[in-house]
Design a protein around this motif. Structure first.
Motif, PDB file in Angstrom:
ATOM      1  N   ASP A   1      19.507 -24.079 -50.497  1.00 50.21           N
ATOM      2  CA  ASP A   1      19.380 -24.128 -49.038  1.00 50.21           C
ATOM      3  C   ASP A   1      20.327 -25.143 -48.426  1.00 50.21           C
ATOM      4  OD1 ASP A   1      17.416 -22.187 -49.107  1.00 50.21           O
ATOM      5  OD2 ASP A   1      15.765 -23.560 -48.690  1.00 50.21           O
ATOM      6  N   LEU A   2      20.451 -26.306 -49.035  1.00 48.53           N
ATOM      7  CA  LEU A   2      21.298 -27.353 -48.478  1.00 48.53           C
ATOM      8  C   LEU A   2      22.786 -27.011 -48.584  1.00 48.53           C
ATOM      9  CD1 LEU A   2      19.305 -30.413 -49.806  1.00 48.53           C
ATOM     10  CD2 LEU A   2      19.475 -29.658 -47.412  1.00 48.53           C
ATOM     11  N   VAL A   3      23.189 -26.448 -49.708  1.00 49.08           N
ATOM     12  CA  VAL A   3      24.597 -26.055 -49.855  1.00 49.08           C
ATOM     13  C   VAL A   3      24.935 -24.978 -48.831  1.00 49.08           C
ATOM     14  CG1 VAL A   3      26.266 -24.929 -51.384  1.00 49.08           C
ATOM     15  CG2 VAL A   3      24.802 -26.758 -52.275  1.00 49.08           C
ATOM     16  N   ASP A   4      24.055 -23.976 -48.711  1.00 51.36           N
ATOM     17  CA  ASP A   4      24.344 -22.900 -47.763  1.00 51.36           C
ATOM     18  C   ASP A   4      24.289 -23.397 -46.320  1.00 51.36           C
ATOM     19  OD1 ASP A   4      25.175 -20.299 -47.214  1.00 51.36           O
ATOM     20  OD2 ASP A   4      23.124 -19.626 -46.854  1.00 51.36           O
ATOM     21  N   LEU A   5      23.341 -24.248 -45.991  1.00 45.39           N
ATOM     22  CA  LEU A   5      23.273 -24.785 -44.637  1.00 45.39           C
ATOM     23  C   LEU A   5      24.565 -25.528 -44.289  1.00 45.39           C
ATOM     24  CD1 LEU A   5      21.660 -25.290 -42.036  1.00 45.39           C
ATOM     25  CD2 LEU A   5      20.742 -27.351 -43.144  1.00 45.39           C
ATOM     26  N   GLY A   6      25.076 -26.308 -45.227  1.00 43.58           N
ATOM     27  CA  GLY A   6      26.331 -27.011 -44.990  1.00 43.58           C
ATOM     28  C   GLY A   6      27.490 -26.050 -44.758  1.00 43.58           C
ATOM     29  N   LEU A   7      27.525 -24.965 -45.520  1.00 41.14           N
ATOM     30  CA  LEU A   7      28.585 -23.961 -45.357  1.00 41.14           C
ATOM     31  C   LEU A   7      28.455 -23.223 -44.029  1.00 41.14           C
ATOM     32  CD1 LEU A   7      28.627 -22.520 -48.983  1.00 41.14           C
ATOM     33  CD2 LEU A   7      30.387 -23.961 -47.914  1.00 41.14           C
ATOM     34  N   VAL A   8      27.236 -22.852 -43.681  1.00 38.47           N
ATOM     35  CA  VAL A   8      26.995 -22.157 -42.413  1.00 38.47           C
ATOM     36  C   VAL A   8      27.408 -23.050 -41.247  1.00 38.47           C
ATOM     37  CG1 VAL A   8      25.147 -21.354 -40.867  1.00 38.47           C
ATOM     38  CG2 VAL A   8      25.221 -20.569 -43.242  1.00 38.47           C
ATOM     39  N   ALA A   9      26.957 -24.296 -41.263  1.00 39.53           N
ATOM     40  CA  ALA A   9      27.282 -25.212 -40.171  1.00 39.53           C
ATOM     41  C   ALA A   9      28.786 -25.435 -40.061  1.00 39.53           C
ATOM     42  CB  ALA A   9      26.549 -26.536 -40.355  1.00 39.53           C
TER      43      ALA A   9
ATOM     44  N   ALA B   1      23.531 -32.236 -44.762  1.00 38.81           N
ATOM     45  CA  ALA B   1      23.339 -31.254 -45.829  1.00 38.81           C
ATOM     46  C   ALA B   1      24.061 -31.681 -47.104  1.00 38.81           C
ATOM     47  CB  ALA B   1      23.816 -29.874 -45.372  1.00 38.81           C
ATOM     48  N   ARG B   2      25.268 -32.169 -46.956  1.00 43.21           N
ATOM     49  CA  ARG B   2      26.031 -32.594 -48.142  1.00 43.21           C
ATOM     50  C   ARG B   2      25.403 -33.814 -48.806  1.00 43.21           C
ATOM     51  NH1 ARG B   2      32.167 -31.618 -45.803  1.00 43.21           N
ATOM     52  NH2 ARG B   2      32.128 -29.359 -46.058  1.00 43.21           N
ATOM     53  N   ALA B   3      24.989 -34.782 -48.007  1.00 43.25           N
ATOM     54  CA  ALA B   3      24.384 -35.995 -48.575  1.00 43.25           C
ATOM     55  C   ALA B   3      23.081 -35.654 -49.297  1.00 43.25           C
ATOM     56  CB  ALA B   3      24.139 -37.022 -47.473  1.00 43.25           C
ATOM     57  N   HIS B   4      22.237 -34.852 -48.663  1.00 44.84           N
ATOM     58  CA  HIS B   4      20.953 -34.511 -49.282  1.00 44.84           C
ATOM     59  C   HIS B   4      21.118 -33.581 -50.479  1.00 44.84           C
ATOM     60  CE1 HIS B   4      18.200 -36.680 -46.729  1.00 44.84           C
ATOM     61  NE2 HIS B   4      18.841 -36.251 -45.662  1.00 44.84           N
ATOM     62  N   SER B   5      22.122 -32.708 -50.458  1.00 44.73           N
ATOM     63  CA  SER B   5      22.319 -31.839 -51.617  1.00 44.73           C
ATOM     64  C   SER B   5      22.679 -32.667 -52.840  1.00 44.73           C
ATOM     65  CB  SER B   5      23.375 -30.758 -51.348  1.00 44.73           C
ATOM     66  OG  SER B   5      24.651 -31.319 -51.165  1.00 44.73           O
ATOM     67  N   ASP B   6      23.433 -33.727 -52.649  1.00 46.28           N
ATOM     68  CA  ASP B   6      23.777 -34.602 -53.765  1.00 46.28           C
ATOM     69  C   ASP B   6      22.540 -35.326 -54.296  1.00 46.28           C
ATOM     70  OD1 ASP B   6      25.880 -35.601 -55.472  1.00 46.28           O
ATOM     71  OD2 ASP B   6      25.601 -37.536 -54.486  1.00 46.28           O
ATOM     72  N   VAL B   7      21.706 -35.816 -53.401  1.00 50.06           N
ATOM     73  CA  VAL B   7      20.468 -36.496 -53.816  1.00 50.06           C
ATOM     74  C   VAL B   7      19.567 -35.533 -54.592  1.00 50.06           C
ATOM     75  CG1 VAL B   7      18.325 -37.532 -52.944  1.00 50.06           C
ATOM     76  CG2 VAL B   7      20.527 -38.217 -51.971  1.00 50.06           C
TER      77      VAL B   7
ATOM     78  N   LEU C   1      22.331 -21.968 -35.598  1.00 46.05           N
ATOM     79  CA  LEU C   1      21.859 -23.192 -36.265  1.00 46.05           C
ATOM     80  C   LEU C   1      20.364 -23.374 -36.141  1.00 46.05           C
ATOM     81  CD1 LEU C   1      23.192 -25.493 -37.939  1.00 46.05           C
ATOM     82  CD2 LEU C   1      24.716 -23.789 -36.989  1.00 46.05           C
ATOM     83  N   VAL C   2      19.792 -23.045 -34.992  1.00 44.90           N
ATOM     84  CA  VAL C   2      18.340 -23.134 -34.844  1.00 44.90           C
ATOM     85  C   VAL C   2      17.668 -22.223 -35.863  1.00 44.90           C
ATOM     86  CG1 VAL C   2      16.392 -22.564 -33.315  1.00 44.90           C
ATOM     87  CG2 VAL C   2      18.322 -23.893 -32.435  1.00 44.90           C
ATOM     88  N   ASP C   3      18.175 -20.993 -35.995  1.00 46.05           N
ATOM     89  CA  ASP C   3      17.598 -20.050 -36.958  1.00 46.05           C
ATOM     90  C   ASP C   3      17.762 -20.540 -38.393  1.00 46.05           C
ATOM     91  OD1 ASP C   3      16.957 -18.459 -34.789  1.00 46.05           O
ATOM     92  OD2 ASP C   3      18.538 -16.966 -35.163  1.00 46.05           O
ATOM     93  N   ALA C   4      18.956 -21.009 -38.736  1.00 50.71           N
ATOM     94  CA  ALA C   4      19.215 -21.487 -40.102  1.00 50.71           C
ATOM     95  C   ALA C   4      18.341 -22.694 -40.423  1.00 50.71           C
ATOM     96  CB  ALA C   4      20.693 -21.840 -40.268  1.00 50.71           C
ATOM     97  N   LEU C   5      18.245 -23.618 -39.501  1.00 47.20           N
ATOM     98  CA  LEU C   5      17.416 -24.802 -39.717  1.00 47.20           C
ATOM     99  C   LEU C   5      15.941 -24.427 -39.833  1.00 47.20           C
ATOM    100  CD1 LEU C   5      19.313 -27.203 -37.333  1.00 47.20           C
ATOM    101  CD2 LEU C   5      18.963 -27.612 -39.779  1.00 47.20           C
ATOM    102  N   SER C   6      15.494 -23.453 -39.060  1.00 47.78           N
ATOM    103  CA  SER C   6      14.102 -22.998 -39.161  1.00 47.78           C
ATOM    104  C   SER C   6      13.792 -22.466 -40.554  1.00 47.78           C
ATOM    105  CB  SER C   6      13.819 -21.910 -38.121  1.00 47.78           C
ATOM    106  OG  SER C   6      13.855 -22.433 -36.828  1.00 47.78           O
ATOM    107  N   VAL C   7      14.702 -21.685 -41.096  1.00 46.60           N
ATOM    108  CA  VAL C   7      14.523 -21.144 -42.447  1.00 46.60           C
ATOM    109  C   VAL C   7      14.443 -22.277 -43.464  1.00 46.60           C
ATOM    110  CG1 VAL C   7      15.691 -19.850 -44.301  1.00 46.60           C
ATOM    111  CG2 VAL C   7      15.588 -18.901 -41.982  1.00 46.60           C
ATOM    112  N   VAL C   8      15.375 -23.208 -43.386  1.00 46.84           N
ATOM    113  CA  VAL C   8      15.423 -24.320 -44.338  1.00 46.84           C
ATOM    114  C   VAL C   8      14.156 -25.175 -44.221  1.00 46.84           C
ATOM    115  CG1 VAL C   8      16.638 -26.452 -44.934  1.00 46.84           C
ATOM    116  CG2 VAL C   8      17.936 -24.348 -44.504  1.00 46.84           C
ATOM    117  N   ILE C   9      13.753 -25.496 -43.020  1.00 51.67           N
ATOM    118  CA  ILE C   9      12.573 -26.336 -42.823  1.00 51.67           C
ATOM    119  C   ILE C   9      11.328 -25.650 -43.369  1.00 51.67           C
ATOM    120  CG2 ILE C   9      11.037 -27.275 -41.043  1.00 51.67           C
ATOM    121  CD1 ILE C   9      13.728 -27.781 -39.404  1.00 51.67           C
ATOM    122  N   THR C  10      11.167 -24.376 -43.087  1.00 48.59           N
ATOM    123  CA  THR C  10       9.999 -23.633 -43.585  1.00 48.59           C
ATOM    124  C   THR C  10       9.956 -23.669 -45.110  1.00 48.59           C
ATOM    125  OG1 THR C  10       9.963 -22.193 -41.660  1.00 48.59           O
ATOM    126  CG2 THR C  10       8.887 -21.362 -43.663  1.00 48.59           C
TER     127      THR C  10
END
Length: 156
Positions: A26-34, A60-66, A108-117
């Motif tokens: 999710d984080l890698v894709d969110l970073g790419l989408v954004a 997204a990049r920082a958290h994907s690394d963590v 972005l609202v839609d993508a973030l909603s998916v990730v948060i859920t």
């Protein structure tokens, strides 16, 4: 094969591994989408949306690394390869070409909603299996909820 041993029971490790791998995707894709939207946004609010998109990419990049390093620390090999991300993502694709600022915000609202859920589901699943992983998921979810709020306010 795991080169790192940890104290988690096998059943808990399976739950945590699935949560971490899903979060990584999710984080890698969110970073790419954004970033894709960032490159193609146009319109009267171009500058503010453009800059706001980079904040999401940075998060997204920082958290994907963590998340990937947490997986590695537990002996789980993280998989952020393009094919893996493409086959496992739940975020909708980004349209080709220029994207109007209002559409960029909606994407972005839609993508973030998916990730948060999905992150909230992972928070619940890791509660007993591994509170350390759960804590990481809670922290990143809070940050992405803030991004969601800021984008959602753009079209309020």
């Amino acid at each position: 094969m795991s080169v790192v041993k940890n104290a988690l029971p096998e059943a808990d490790l399976k739950v945590v591994g699935e949560a971490l791998q899903g979060a990584l995707v999710d984080l890698v894709d969110l970073g790419l989408v954004a970033k894709q939207v960032h490159w193609n946004v146009v319109g009267p609010r171009f500058r503010s949306v453009h800059l706001q998109l980079d904040e999401v990419v940075t998060s997204a990049r920082a958290h994907s690394d963590v998340i990937a390093e947490r997986a590695s620390a537990l002996g789980i090999a993280p998989d952020g390869r393009a094919a893996t991300v493409a086959s496992a993502t739940a975020i909708s694709g980004v349209p080709e070409g220029w994207i109007k600022d209002v559409d960029a915000v909606r994407i972005l609202v839609d993508a973030l909603s998916v990730v948060i859920t999905r992150m909230r589901e992972r928070i619940r699943s890791t509660e007993e299996a591994d509170p350390v992983t759960q804590d990481l998921l809670i922290a990143l979810t809070g940050e992405f909820e803030k991004h969601h709020w800021m984008f959602a306010a753009e079209n309020a």
